[in-house]
Design a protein around this motif. Structure first.
Motif, PDB file in Angstrom:
ATOM      1  N   ALA A 100       0.848  -1.195   0.000  1.00 54.82           N
ATOM      2  CA  ALA A 100       0.000   0.000   0.000  1.00 54.82           C
ATOM      3  C   ALA A 100       0.881   1.241   0.000  1.00 54.82           C
ATOM      4  N   ILE A 101       0.589   2.136  -0.927  1.00 53.08           N
ATOM      5  CA  ILE A 101       1.318   3.399  -1.047  1.00 53.08           C
ATOM      6  C   ILE A 101       0.345   4.536  -0.793  1.00 53.08           C
ATOM      7  N   LEU A 102       0.684   5.384   0.142  1.00 55.44           N
ATOM      8  CA  LEU A 102      -0.114   6.569   0.457  1.00 55.44           C
ATOM      9  C   LEU A 102       0.608   7.802  -0.052  1.00 55.44           C
ATOM     10  N   GLU A 103      -0.084   8.639  -0.803  1.00 53.64           N
ATOM     11  CA  GLU A 103       0.465   9.961  -1.120  1.00 53.64           C
ATOM     12  C   GLU A 103      -0.362  11.013  -0.406  1.00 53.64           C
ATOM     13  N   VAL A 104       0.320  11.824   0.379  1.00 52.98           N
ATOM     14  CA  VAL A 104      -0.311  12.920   1.115  1.00 52.98           C
ATOM     15  C   VAL A 104      -0.188  14.191   0.281  1.00 52.98           C
ATOM     16  N   GLY A 105      -1.306  14.912   0.114  1.00 48.66           N
ATOM     17  CA  GLY A 105      -1.295  16.063  -0.779  1.00 48.66           C
ATOM     18  C   GLY A 105      -1.185  15.603  -2.219  1.00 48.66           C
ATOM     19  N   ALA A 106      -1.972  14.582  -2.567  1.00 48.86           N
ATOM     20  CA  ALA A 106      -1.809  13.896  -3.856  1.00 48.86           C
ATOM     21  C   ALA A 106      -2.279  14.711  -5.046  1.00 48.86           C
ATOM     22  N   GLY A 107      -3.043  15.773  -4.823  1.00 52.26           N
ATOM     23  CA  GLY A 107      -3.480  16.615  -5.933  1.00 52.26           C
ATOM     24  C   GLY A 107      -4.291  15.838  -6.954  1.00 52.26           C
ATOM     25  N   THR A 108      -3.867  15.908  -8.197  1.00 51.31           N
ATOM     26  CA  THR A 108      -4.594  15.240  -9.276  1.00 51.31           C
ATOM     27  C   THR A 108      -4.212  13.772  -9.431  1.00 51.31           C
ATOM     28  N   GLY A 109      -3.242  13.294  -8.631  1.00 55.42           N
ATOM     29  CA  GLY A 109      -2.820  11.905  -8.711  1.00 55.42           C
ATOM     30  C   GLY A 109      -1.743  11.623  -9.729  1.00 55.42           C
ATOM     31  N   VAL A 164       4.610   2.517   1.986  1.00 52.87           N
ATOM     32  CA  VAL A 164       5.348   3.703   1.535  1.00 52.87           C
ATOM     33  C   VAL A 164       4.427   4.905   1.605  1.00 52.87           C
ATOM     34  N   ILE A 165       4.932   5.994   2.152  1.00 57.14           N
ATOM     35  CA  ILE A 165       4.227   7.281   2.129  1.00 57.14           C
ATOM     36  C   ILE A 165       5.055   8.241   1.286  1.00 57.14           C
ATOM     37  N   SER A 166       4.442   8.859   0.306  1.00 63.34           N
ATOM     38  CA  SER A 166       5.138   9.881  -0.484  1.00 63.34           C
ATOM     39  C   SER A 166       4.500  11.238  -0.220  1.00 63.34           C
ATOM     40  N   VAL A 167       5.361  12.242  -0.114  1.00 63.77           N
ATOM     41  CA  VAL A 167       4.919  13.609   0.152  1.00 63.77           C
ATOM     42  C   VAL A 167       5.702  14.525  -0.786  1.00 63.77           C
ATOM     43  N   ILE A 168       5.035  15.037  -1.795  1.00 61.47           N
ATOM     44  CA  ILE A 168       5.694  15.854  -2.813  1.00 61.47           C
ATOM     45  C   ILE A 168       5.247  17.295  -2.667  1.00 61.47           C
ATOM     46  N   PHE A 169       6.156  18.142  -2.165  1.00 58.59           N
ATOM     47  CA  PHE A 169       5.849  19.569  -1.995  1.00 58.59           C
ATOM     48  C   PHE A 169       4.553  19.763  -1.215  1.00 58.59           C
ATOM     49  N   ALA A 170       4.343  18.969  -0.183  1.00 58.22           N
ATOM     50  CA  ALA A 170       3.082  19.011   0.567  1.00 58.22           C
ATOM     51  C   ALA A 170       3.376  18.978   2.068  1.00 58.22           C
ATOM     52  N   PRO A 171       2.396  19.333   2.901  1.00 56.18           N
ATOM     53  CA  PRO A 171       2.593  19.321   4.362  1.00 56.18           C
ATOM     54  C   PRO A 171       2.822  17.901   4.887  1.00 56.18           C
ATOM     55  N   ARG A 172       3.426  17.828   6.081  1.00 60.28           N
ATOM     56  CA  ARG A 172       3.759  16.538   6.687  1.00 60.28           C
ATOM     57  C   ARG A 172       3.255  16.496   8.133  1.00 60.28           C
ATOM     58  N   ASN A 173       2.897  15.306   8.577  1.00 57.50           N
ATOM     59  CA  ASN A 173       2.506  15.065   9.960  1.00 57.50           C
ATOM     60  C   ASN A 173       3.298  13.850  10.446  1.00 57.50           C
ATOM     61  N   PRO A 174       4.520  14.048  10.947  1.00 50.48           N
ATOM     62  CA  PRO A 174       5.406  12.913  11.268  1.00 50.48           C
ATOM     63  C   PRO A 174       4.811  11.919  12.245  1.00 50.48           C
ATOM     64  N   ALA A 175       4.098  12.391  13.271  1.00 52.52           N
ATOM     65  CA  ALA A 175       3.527  11.478  14.260  1.00 52.52           C
ATOM     66  C   ALA A 175       2.521  10.537  13.605  1.00 52.52           C
ATOM     67  N   ILE A 188       8.858   8.954   1.820  1.00 53.04           N
ATOM     68  CA  ILE A 188       9.677   9.574   0.778  1.00 53.04           C
ATOM     69  C   ILE A 188       9.170  10.996   0.580  1.00 53.04           C
ATOM     70  N   THR A 189      10.013  11.960   0.899  1.00 51.74           N
ATOM     71  CA  THR A 189       9.610  13.353   0.767  1.00 51.74           C
ATOM     72  C   THR A 189      10.384  14.026  -0.354  1.00 51.74           C
ATOM     73  N   LEU A 190       9.706  14.883  -1.068  1.00 53.72           N
ATOM     74  CA  LEU A 190      10.346  15.745  -2.059  1.00 53.72           C
ATOM     75  C   LEU A 190      10.075  17.178  -1.625  1.00 53.72           C
ATOM     76  N   THR A 191      11.135  17.893  -1.248  1.00 53.50           N
ATOM     77  CA  THR A 191      10.995  19.262  -0.765  1.00 53.50           C
ATOM     78  C   THR A 191      11.766  20.204  -1.677  1.00 53.50           C
ATOM     79  N   PRO A 192      11.218  21.367  -1.979  1.00 55.88           N
ATOM     80  CA  PRO A 192      11.936  22.309  -2.835  1.00 55.88           C
ATOM     81  C   PRO A 192      13.228  22.771  -2.175  1.00 55.88           C
ATOM     82  N   ALA A 193      14.274  22.910  -2.968  1.00 56.59           N
ATOM     83  CA  ALA A 193      15.574  23.343  -2.473  1.00 56.59           C
ATOM     84  C   ALA A 193      15.787  24.810  -2.820  1.00 56.59           C
ATOM     85  N   PRO A 194      16.653  25.498  -2.074  1.00 59.31           N
ATOM     86  CA  PRO A 194      16.968  26.886  -2.411  1.00 59.31           C
ATOM     87  C   PRO A 194      17.390  27.010  -3.878  1.00 59.31           C
ATOM     88  N   GLY A 195      16.851  28.002  -4.551  1.00 53.61           N
ATOM     89  CA  GLY A 195      17.133  28.193  -5.969  1.00 53.61           C
ATOM     90  C   GLY A 195      16.083  27.595  -6.884  1.00 53.61           C
TER      91      GLY A 195
END
Length: 286
Positions: A100-109, A164-175, A188-195
Motif C-alpha cells: 500500500a502506497i499513500l500519497e499525502v497532498g496527492a493533488g490530481t494523482g 510507503v508514504i510519499s509527500v511531494i511539496f506538501a505538508p507533513r505530519n510525522p507522528a 519519501i519526501t520531495l521538498t523544494p531546495a533553495p534556488g
C-alpha cells in the motif's frame, strides 16, 4: 477505487475499520458512522467538526493538471517512483501482500498514478484536502482510492498498514506517518531546495524557498521518523513558454500573492530556461 483500499481506511472519529455498503455508495464503521461516497468516486473522511482548512481551488487544480501533463517535472516523478520501488524492495514485502502506497497532498494523482504503473502489484491511497483535486484523483488510476481529509486532524487510516508514504511539496505530519507506517516502511519526501525556479522569482515575484527548509523538516520528524541515508539533490532545467509558466505559478501558493500576474507574464520572453531544484529524503520509523 475505494474497494481496493477499504482494508486500510479508518473512521476519522474513532479509528475503527470501515467497510463498503450499497456497492460502495457509503462507507460505514462498526461504531455506526457513515460516510457517503461522492458520485465522482472519492470519500470525505473528516471528524465531527468537518474540514477546517482550505485546499487548492478548482483553478489551481486545473493549472496543476496543465503543467504536470506537459512533462516538465518528469525527473521528479521518476525519482519518486524509483524511490518507492526501492523502499518496497528493501522492506522485503511478502509475495502474498499487496503493498500500500499513500500519497499525502496527492493533488490530481499524477505522481501516485505513475508510481502505481511502476510498482504494478501495489495499490494506492491518494489523500488531499481539496475536493476539486479529489474529483480528478479518483479517476487517476484503477488501483487508487481517493480520500479527502486534513492531515492535521489525523490520517483516516488504520495503524501499521502503509508500506510507503510519499509527500511531494506538501505538508507533513510525522507522528501520524509513524503511526500508519509498517515497521519496515519508508516515507519519501520531495521538498523544494533553495534556488528552485529562481529565474522566475524577480520578474514575477514568486515566493522563495527558505534556506533551511530541509533541516526544519528533519527536525520536525525527530522522535517519530529517522533519516535513512543522505538526502538526494535533484536539479534539472526546463524550457518553459509563457503558458507553461502561467500554469506553474497558478498551481503554487504564489498564485494567491502575485498582483498583475498577466501583465508580468507578458513582459517575459517567449520562452525561458528555468531550473528545478529539490531534495529527495527517505525516512523510516524510529
Amino acid at each position: 477505487m475505494l474497494s481496493h483500499v477499504i482494508d486500510l481506511l479508518a473512521d476519522p472519529v474513532d479509528g475503527t475499520a470501515l467497510s463498503g455498503v450499497d456497492d460502495y455508495a457509503r462507507l460505514t464503521s462498526a461504531s455506526g458512522h457513515s460516510y457517503d461516497v461522492a458520485k465522482q468516486g472519492y470519500v470525505t473522511l473528516a471528524g465531527g467538526a468537518g474540514l477546517k482548512h482550505q485546499g487548492d481551488s478548482a483553478e489551481m487544480v486545473q493549472a496543476r493538471e496543465t503543467f504536470l501533463s506537459l512533462g516538465h517535472f518528469a525527473p521528479f516523478v521518476e525519482a519518486v517512483s524509483a524511490a518507492a520501488a526501492d523502499a518496497l524492495d528493501a522492506a522485503g514485502v511478502p509475495e502474498d501482500h499487496d503493498p500500500a502506497i499513500l500519497e499525502v497532498g496527492a493533488g490530481t494523482g499524477y505522481y501516485l498514478a505513475h508510481t502505481l504503473d511502476v510498482v504494478q502489484e501495489a495499490r494506492g491511497v491518494g489523500l488531499d484536502i481539496s475536493t476539486a483535486a479529489a474529483r480528478r484523483l479518483a479517476k487517476a488510476h484503477p488501483r487508487l482510492g481517493a480520500v479527502v481529509a486534513d492531515i492535521w486532524d489525523g490520517l483516516p487510516l488504520l495503524d501499521d498498514t502503509i508500506d510507503v508514504i510519499s509527500v511531494i511539496f506538501a505538508p507533513r505530519n510525522p507522528a501520524e506517518f509513524a503511526r500508519v507506517l509498517r515497521a519496515d516502511g519508508q516515507v519519501i519526501t520531495l521538498t523544494p531546495a533553495p534556488g528552485h525556479l529562481d529565474e522566475l522569482r524577480e520578474p514575477l515575484g514568486i515566493i522563495g524557498v527558505e534556506a533551511n527548509k530541509l533541516e526544519r523538516m528533519i527536525d520536525q520528524a525527530e522522535g517519530h521518523l529517522r533519516v535513512l541515508g543522505e538526502p538526494e539533490s535533484l536539479e534539472f532545467t526546463m524550457t518553459l513558454d509563457r503558458s507553461a509558466i502561467a500554469a506553474q505559478v497558478g498551481m503554487s501558493p504564489s498564485a494567491r500573492h502575485i498582483e498583475d500576474l498577466s501583465e508580468k507574464l507578458e513582459r517575459l520572453p517567449e520562452t525561458m530556461t528555468v531550473t528545478a531544484r529539490a531534495h529527495l529524503t527517505r525516512l523510516g520509523r524510529v
